[in-house]
Design an enzyme around this catalytic site. Sequence first.
Site, PDB file in Angstrom:
ATOM      1  N   ALA C 236     -41.704  -7.067 -21.715  1.00 15.48           N
ATOM      2  CA  ALA C 236     -41.946  -7.126 -20.277  1.00 15.48           C
ATOM      3  C   ALA C 236     -42.698  -5.905 -19.764  1.00 15.48           C
ATOM      4  O   ALA C 236     -42.921  -4.938 -20.505  1.00 15.48           O
ATOM      5  CB  ALA C 236     -40.620  -7.283 -19.540  1.00 15.48           C
ATOM      6  N   HIS C 237     -43.069  -5.950 -18.494  1.00 13.64           N
ATOM      7  CA  HIS C 237     -43.890  -4.892 -17.899  1.00 13.64           C
ATOM      8  C   HIS C 237     -43.196  -3.534 -17.944  1.00 13.64           C
ATOM      9  O   HIS C 237     -42.015  -3.429 -17.754  1.00 13.64           O
ATOM     10  CB  HIS C 237     -44.314  -5.227 -16.465  1.00 13.64           C
ATOM     11  CG  HIS C 237     -43.238  -5.638 -15.540  1.00 13.64           C
ATOM     12  ND1 HIS C 237     -43.494  -5.964 -14.231  1.00 13.64           N
ATOM     13  CD2 HIS C 237     -41.913  -5.815 -15.701  1.00 13.64           C
ATOM     14  CE1 HIS C 237     -42.379  -6.300 -13.650  1.00 13.64           C
ATOM     15  NE2 HIS C 237     -41.406  -6.226 -14.501  1.00 13.64           N
ATOM     16  N   ASN C 238     -44.016  -2.523 -18.218  1.00 10.12           N
ATOM     17  CA  ASN C 238     -43.586  -1.125 -18.205  1.00 10.12           C
ATOM     18  C   ASN C 238     -42.634  -0.748 -19.331  1.00 10.12           C
ATOM     19  O   ASN C 238     -42.065   0.344 -19.308  1.00 10.12           O
ATOM     20  CB  ASN C 238     -42.955  -0.755 -16.845  1.00 10.12           C
ATOM     21  CG  ASN C 238     -43.970  -0.774 -15.722  1.00 10.12           C
ATOM     22  OD1 ASN C 238     -44.230  -1.831 -15.144  1.00 10.12           O
ATOM     23  ND2 ASN C 238     -44.574   0.356 -15.431  1.00 10.12           N
TER      24      ASN C 238
END
Lengths: 337, 337, 337
Positions: C236-238
């Site tokens: 997922a993001h980050n």
Amino acid sequence: MEIVELATRLQAQLDPMTNLEILGVAPIDQAQESDITFLVNPKYAHKLQDCQAGAILVNEDFDAPAPCPLLRVKHPYLAFAQAIELFYPPTPLPTQIHPTAVIGQNVSVGEDVAIGAYVVIGDDVVIGHRVTIHPHCVIYRGASLGDDTLLHSHVVIREQVKLGNQVIIQNGVVIGADGYGFVTLPNGQHHKIPQVGTVVIEDQVEIQANTTIDRATLGETRLGKGTKVDNLVQIAHNCTVGQHSLLCGQVGLAGSTQVGNHVVLAGQVGAAGHLSIGDGTMAGAKTGINNSLPAGSRVSGYPAMDHKVWLRVVAELKQLPQLMKRLRKLENQLSQD
Amino acid sequence: MEIVELATRLQAQLDPMTNLEILGVAPIDQAQESDITFLVNPKYAHKLQDCQAGAILVNEDFDAPAPCPLLRVKHPYLAFAQAIELFYPPTPLPTQIHPTAVIGQNVSVGEDVAIGAYVVIGDDVVIGHRVTIHPHCVIYRGASLGDDTLLHSHVVIREQVKLGNQVIIQNGVVIGADGYGFVTLPNGQHHKIPQVGTVVIEDQVEIQANTTIDRATLGETRLGKGTKVDNLVQIAHNCTVGQHSLLCGQVGLAGSTQVGNHVVLAGQVGAAGHLSIGDGTMAGAKTGINNSLPAGSRVSGYPAMDHKVWLRVVAELKQLPQLMKRLRKLENQLSQD
Amino acid sequence: MEIVELATRLQAQLDPMTNLEILGVAPIDQAQESDITFLVNPKYAHKLQDCQAGAILVNEDFDAPAPCPLLRVKHPYLAFAQAIELFYPPTPLPTQIHPTAVIGQNVSVGEDVAIGAYVVIGDDVVIGHRVTIHPHCVIYRGASLGDDTLLHSHVVIREQVKLGNQVIIQNGVVIGADGYGFVTLPNGQHHKIPQVGTVVIEDQVEIQANTTIDRATLGETRLGKGTKVDNLVQIAHNCTVGQHSLLCGQVGLAGSTQVGNHVVLAGQVGAAGHLSIGDGTMAGAKTGINNSLPAGSRVSGYPAMDHKVWLRVVAELKQLPQLMKRLRKLENQLSQD
């Protein structure tokens, strides 16, 4: 952008009034003087002291000391999203039909549409206004896409599938592939049941990368308005998901399950088929839902149980070996009596 | 279609004899007078009273009162699938090689083949008769596709992979990508082991959307005749799956695991590597199989245990906090004695 | 290849010296006289007696009787990988830009690059030397690919994403699609947060089929040097993953989780968001990690617990129904006292 203009655009109250050029948005621990950042959760308030940002989006009633000007707003997290929209506008595809796109017979295309290289569109497809279709999408015959809908590259929209307005589909998503429907014969072979239903995706739904949503056997699989589906999710044939629900990464729904409105299924949750999951249900990560759930349920574990019960169960679980020892000790005591 | 003709085609006994035009197939609670529907499971018999269908497919010995004519058949669910085939024939791709298809050297193409736009076929590929390849498939060099095989858009068939006859591959499937094979060196770095084996998919296998089946390191990964694989399944290098098995959504098999014939792995099941899962095994959703299983196993849970034991265990699990309290009480009683 | 030459190339000691033509590599139970095979794990030593191989790669200090010549090496498994490299060299794409590739403005292309049919490359992309891009890849504007990087077909590299040198991406991978970021408004609707960060993939990373790695909201999602990611993984993001870590099939990482170096997450592991997973952690299959873990952790189960504790817990788990009976019996005994 001058901070005064930014405050106006975000409907924020600038405190104290100041002059400052803001050029971007950044997390609280990375922001520089030309950035704004945001603080929603009071538990991160200690990060303020080292914050280098030019200004901070905070709640209207925020009252801690801050090292820089505040932008007081009703909903700082929303204002943060809006600030990103202001500073980082997307680069749209040119509104043209790329000469390599292969368009079928009787296709209706709205105004200001962008169709990228190597897109293939079957017969009788309807494409609304301001639709963007990135390269390498394939849209089978009879599908329709509402206004302002965006398809990233390598999306597949199968025959007759209907997408509403303002729908966003990330790369590699497959909508409307055949459901997993077979009749198992007495000899153990599996006879395919043609999957001749469809999928309906309502307005403002977003579906993220490599997720699969199968067409119904008969009738439709449906995702309700405003629902957001994360990556690698599997939604089987004849499921319905209500409005404004969240299906996180790698969730799987077996066939004909009905998910309500405002439901949150965390990552890797699985639900068996033919269930009804009531409005507002929240299921923790990896929950295995094997029975229908009333509205407002909070569940975790497999099989799914009330979340608070689950918390107690898993706390005790680690004690199980100790518990066995204690039980044995009691048995010994009693057998000696 | 006249119901009398339909009865003949489905080898059904029409009871009572009647004249009626049937135009489609629908679920029992949505069927209109021009539809047929079906009833297999006696527990849904109560739905008959409100049923609006023109006729109902039922078992030969069905004897409940019905609001409309019956079509008595040996296998109503199979007849239902056959009725769908009759009323909703697929729209085939035109049997042509689209001018945008890029075909390599020394490719053999059978009769009545349909190859869609932007398909890319490498050197030395063999394509059987009546094969359909939808747009945007990529078939690497040396692969072969048997007769009557169907590839939906965006399928990848990697080098040397062999597909049998009447194989169906839904969109976005990747067959024959490199297995996950690395040698971990003493310094903790991972050295890639070239994956030079292949994948063999036997006749009548169906593989659904975005599933991945890795090529073997050496030798082959193999799926047996008639096996059906749902969406987003991961089959690692050197696995073999027997005949007529069912692998449901998001199942994962680690490397070199051998799955037997007529096995059913429900959604999100995982199996460790180098296991043998015997013929006819059934594993409940989310089961984690970490040991080999004899033929005929019924397992659930993680680690996998006998399904009946698991049912008792999970029933007790929720009682664990109570159990701890009762144990403490007993300990107190005994310490006071 | 003459076995003497092979021994030289693998830095092996041939014992006894002999003349023999070696044509391939095979597993120990399938190898023929013209193959070499390998034996690393002493528990498979019994397979030696039936081994038909021409020679066997073994450890330097191997001292069991063998039916054929030995090739003594420091690291037999590595030598096995190197032997496969020798005997099965890959067939490279021709170093040309296929005439059907659509290349944007201001794209920089290195030397000896192979770009396949129907590849689409956006504006301002940078492509290093000796890069191979298979057909149907789409590279959005501003992305960059380091030297010797290989993309299999249908890979998506979204805008601004950076790939290092010697990166390998298998088919259908999506790098840099939007993260799953929404602000939930008081009315229960979800407002999209534009995802304007990027993804950075460091040197020698391999990412396997249909995996998805989301771009950061702001800043970057990063995979460290030498890390290998299996099929159908969701990052997922980050998130950041350190160097030389292994993420096996169907692993899922929720947003902003930080995974260290030399971490191994087995199949279907899930980690919640905003966690820190320390260097050298190993998580067993299906582990649900819901808290940060210190370096060197060995965990299993959900919620994740120490692996050894988990082994004891699951051993006791099957006894839970018995335990309840025994407890009831004790209670009865005591109530009769």
